[in-house]
Design a protein around this motif. Structure first.
Motif, PDB file in Angstrom:
ATOM      1  N   TYR A   5      35.615 -22.594  -8.994  1.00 59.20           N
ATOM      2  CA  TYR A   5      35.124 -22.291 -10.345  1.00 59.20           C
ATOM      3  C   TYR A   5      35.688 -23.218 -11.419  1.00 59.20           C
ATOM      4  N   GLN A   6      36.495 -24.180 -11.052  1.00 58.05           N
ATOM      5  CA  GLN A   6      37.138 -25.047 -12.045  1.00 58.05           C
ATOM      6  C   GLN A   6      36.105 -25.825 -12.847  1.00 58.05           C
ATOM      7  N   GLY A   7      36.221 -25.730 -14.168  1.00 53.50           N
ATOM      8  CA  GLY A   7      35.355 -26.494 -15.065  1.00 53.50           C
ATOM      9  C   GLY A   7      33.948 -25.975 -15.200  1.00 53.50           C
ATOM     10  N   VAL A   8      33.642 -24.843 -14.574  1.00 52.29           N
ATOM     11  CA  VAL A   8      32.288 -24.300 -14.589  1.00 52.29           C
ATOM     12  C   VAL A   8      32.298 -22.935 -15.269  1.00 52.29           C
ATOM     13  N   ARG A   9      31.241 -22.633 -15.998  1.00 53.49           N
ATOM     14  CA  ARG A   9      31.052 -21.282 -16.525  1.00 53.49           C
ATOM     15  C   ARG A   9      30.190 -20.525 -15.523  1.00 53.49           C
ATOM     16  N   PRO A  10      30.807 -19.822 -14.595  1.00 50.26           N
ATOM     17  CA  PRO A  10      30.016 -19.130 -13.575  1.00 50.26           C
ATOM     18  C   PRO A  10      29.380 -17.866 -14.129  1.00 50.26           C
ATOM     19  N   LEU A  11      28.433 -17.345 -13.388  1.00 53.52           N
ATOM     20  CA  LEU A  11      27.914 -16.021 -13.686  1.00 53.52           C
ATOM     21  C   LEU A  11      28.985 -14.979 -13.411  1.00 53.52           C
ATOM     22  N   THR A  12      28.798 -13.802 -13.968  1.00 52.08           N
ATOM     23  CA  THR A  12      29.684 -12.673 -13.688  1.00 52.08           C
ATOM     24  C   THR A  12      28.916 -11.617 -12.904  1.00 52.08           C
ATOM     25  N   ALA A  13      29.643 -10.709 -12.322  1.00 50.13           N
ATOM     26  CA  ALA A  13      29.004  -9.601 -11.612  1.00 50.13           C
ATOM     27  C   ALA A  13      28.120  -8.789 -12.547  1.00 50.13           C
ATOM     28  N   ASP A  14      28.530  -8.658 -13.807  1.00 47.91           N
ATOM     29  CA  ASP A  14      27.709  -7.922 -14.780  1.00 47.91           C
ATOM     30  C   ASP A  14      26.365  -8.604 -15.010  1.00 47.91           C
ATOM     31  N   ASP A  15      26.345  -9.943 -14.983  1.00 44.20           N
ATOM     32  CA  ASP A  15      25.085 -10.662 -15.178  1.00 44.20           C
ATOM     33  C   ASP A  15      24.074 -10.286 -14.106  1.00 44.20           C
TER      34      ASP A  15
ATOM     35  N   HIS B 207      27.601 -28.937 -13.361  1.00 42.05           N
ATOM     36  CA  HIS B 207      28.254 -29.657 -14.469  1.00 42.05           C
ATOM     37  C   HIS B 207      29.616 -29.048 -14.664  1.00 42.05           C
ATOM     38  N   ARG B 208      30.648 -29.833 -14.439  1.00 41.64           N
ATOM     39  CA  ARG B 208      32.025 -29.351 -14.566  1.00 41.64           C
ATOM     40  C   ARG B 208      32.660 -30.000 -15.785  1.00 41.64           C
TER      41      ARG B 208
ATOM     42  N   GLY C 211       0.797  -1.217   0.000  1.00 38.59           N
ATOM     43  CA  GLY C 211       0.000   0.000   0.000  1.00 38.59           C
ATOM     44  C   GLY C 211       0.830   1.267   0.000  1.00 38.59           C
ATOM     45  N   LYS C 212       2.137   1.118   0.192  1.00 36.67           N
ATOM     46  CA  LYS C 212       3.034   2.264   0.128  1.00 36.67           C
ATOM     47  C   LYS C 212       3.817   2.202  -1.180  1.00 36.67           C
ATOM     48  N   PRO C 213       4.336   3.335  -1.655  1.00 36.05           N
ATOM     49  CA  PRO C 213       4.999   3.357  -2.972  1.00 36.05           C
ATOM     50  C   PRO C 213       6.446   2.854  -2.931  1.00 36.05           C
ATOM     51  N   VAL C 214       6.612   1.632  -2.419  1.00 36.33           N
ATOM     52  CA  VAL C 214       7.941   1.033  -2.336  1.00 36.33           C
ATOM     53  C   VAL C 214       7.855  -0.411  -2.810  1.00 36.33           C
ATOM     54  N   ARG C 215       8.618  -0.724  -3.848  1.00 37.17           N
ATOM     55  CA  ARG C 215       8.706  -2.101  -4.326  1.00 37.17           C
ATOM     56  C   ARG C 215       9.840  -2.822  -3.598  1.00 37.17           C
ATOM     57  N   VAL C 216       9.732  -4.134  -3.509  1.00 41.07           N
ATOM     58  CA  VAL C 216      10.734  -4.940  -2.802  1.00 41.07           C
ATOM     59  C   VAL C 216      11.092  -6.142  -3.663  1.00 41.07           C
ATOM     60  N   THR C 217      12.383  -6.290  -3.943  1.00 43.38           N
ATOM     61  CA  THR C 217      12.870  -7.342  -4.836  1.00 43.38           C
ATOM     62  C   THR C 217      14.014  -8.096  -4.181  1.00 43.38           C
ATOM     63  N   SER C 218      14.041  -9.393  -4.382  1.00 41.01           N
ATOM     64  CA  SER C 218      15.176 -10.209  -3.969  1.00 41.01           C
ATOM     65  C   SER C 218      15.842 -10.791  -5.211  1.00 41.01           C
ATOM     66  N   ILE C 219      17.140 -10.569  -5.336  1.00 39.79           N
ATOM     67  CA  ILE C 219      17.936 -11.156  -6.409  1.00 39.79           C
ATOM     68  C   ILE C 219      18.801 -12.246  -5.771  1.00 39.79           C
ATOM     69  N   ASP C 220      18.592 -13.490  -6.173  1.00 45.32           N
ATOM     70  CA  ASP C 220      19.217 -14.635  -5.514  1.00 45.32           C
ATOM     71  C   ASP C 220      20.129 -15.386  -6.486  1.00 45.32           C
ATOM     72  N   PRO C 221      21.402 -15.001  -6.548  1.00 50.17           N
ATOM     73  CA  PRO C 221      22.308 -15.650  -7.506  1.00 50.17           C
ATOM     74  C   PRO C 221      22.813 -17.003  -7.020  1.00 50.17           C
ATOM     75  N   GLY C 222      23.178 -17.827  -8.011  1.00 51.32           N
ATOM     76  CA  GLY C 222      23.985 -18.999  -7.733  1.00 51.32           C
ATOM     77  C   GLY C 222      25.450 -18.589  -7.771  1.00 51.32           C
ATOM     78  N   MET C 223      26.281 -19.439  -8.340  1.00 51.54           N
ATOM     79  CA  MET C 223      27.720 -19.165  -8.382  1.00 51.54           C
ATOM     80  C   MET C 223      28.033 -17.962  -9.266  1.00 51.54           C
ATOM     81  N   VAL C 224      28.709 -16.984  -8.683  1.00 52.93           N
ATOM     82  CA  VAL C 224      29.173 -15.801  -9.406  1.00 52.93           C
ATOM     83  C   VAL C 224      30.663 -15.655  -9.133  1.00 52.93           C
ATOM     84  N   GLU C 225      31.445 -15.512 -10.179  1.00 52.33           N
ATOM     85  CA  GLU C 225      32.892 -15.405  -9.978  1.00 52.33           C
ATOM     86  C   GLU C 225      33.264 -13.955  -9.660  1.00 52.33           C
ATOM     87  N   THR C 226      33.487 -13.705  -8.386  1.00 51.30           N
ATOM     88  CA  THR C 226      33.931 -12.400  -7.889  1.00 51.30           C
ATOM     89  C   THR C 226      35.001 -12.681  -6.830  1.00 51.30           C
ATOM     90  N   GLU C 227      35.178 -11.756  -5.898  1.00 53.15           N
ATOM     91  CA  GLU C 227      36.072 -11.994  -4.762  1.00 53.15           C
ATOM     92  C   GLU C 227      35.410 -12.821  -3.667  1.00 53.15           C
TER      93      GLU C 227
END
Length: 275
Positions: free
Chosen positions: A225-235, A269-270, A192-208
């Protein structure tokens, strides 16, 4: 409402609306998902306020945003485990911009992979203070400003670990289950208030992320990360920009985002792996 073109990963992407005239706050912005989200939001037209403990990295980030967009992002030191630091950060942002439309609660970490029996209690406390209390304090302090904006949005960075626990991740998973519960409760509380709420729930992301988890052990971190094509921070940044640029009546409740090589918190899948 018409569409506009934003440049994400160097390509023109049509969005339902853009961020011009809006202020977005990103925590944990010195690296990884937070850093790339700040850049992506600036490209989409938002005025960006960033916070993190590593101030020298924030300076590099604001310089990059200025070069890319011609607009200055604003940075303040922020340690989300400190209520005093959060108060100073929020006062700085609101004092400078006078308004806030988007809060991206990105600051978070995993520490260690030991079972409960041998786990480091200091690591447990730091994860709870960062991932749960930091998120709640930031949200509490900014909700009045998000409501006052008339078009607010809270984006919480959760994890696939908030849906599925695994051995050695008990406390980290607990914090992400908590983020999921907090996010769901916020949707009810802000209905009822003008605020949306979102959850972004990533799997494996190659960062620090893994380097931090293993306390700087790069050899152990690289094995994740060996043998896997992980997500990136940009994704993940792309997903966040998509969510916050929908029309004001459209709420993206939740995104679970994984690499094509991942089918669960511990199912991968590796390439080159033998069965």
């Amino acid at each position: 409402m018409g569409t506009t073109c934003a440049y994400l990963k160097g390509e023109c992407v049509e969005m339902a609306i853009d961020g011009r005239g809006k202020v977005a706050v990103v925590t944990g912005a010195s690296s990884g998902i937070g850093r790339q989200t700040a850049i992506a939001l600036a490209r989409a037209g938002f005025d960006v306020a960033v916070g993190a403990r590593r101030k020298e990295r924030l300076a590099e980030l604001t310089d990059e945003i200025a070069r890319e967009t011609g607009r200055k992002a604003h940075a303040w030191a922020l340690d989300v485990t400190s209520a005093e630091s959060i108060d100073a950060f929020v006062q700085g942002v609101v004092g400078h911009f006078g308004r806030v439309h988007v809060l991206v609660n990105n600051a978070g970490k995993a520490l260690g992979r030991d079972p409960v029996e041998t786990g480091d209690e200091a690591d447990w406390q730091e994860m709870l203070d960062t991932n749960v209390m930091g998120l709640m304090r930031m949200t509490k302090r900014l909700i009045p400003h998000l409501v006052a904006s008339g078009d607010g949005h809270i984006v919480n960075l959760g994890s696939i670990a908030g849906h599925e626990s695994y051995a050695g991740g008990s406390v980290y998973c607990a914090t992400k289950f908590a983020v999921r519960a907090i996010t769901e409760a916020l949707r009810h509380e802000l209905l009822g208030k003008p605020v949306r709420v979102t959850s972004i729930d990533p799997g494996m992301v190659e960062t620090e992320f893994s380097l931090v988890r293993f306390h700087g052990d790069s050899s152990q971190a690289s094995k994740v990360y060996q043998g896997v094509r992980p997500l990136t921070a940009d994704d993940i940044a792309d997903c966040i920009v998509f969510a916050v640029t929908r029309p004001a009546h459209v709420n993206i409740d939740q995104m679970i985002v994984t690499s094509i090589d991942q089918a669960g918190a511990r199912v991968f899948h590796r390439q080159g792996a033998t069965s």
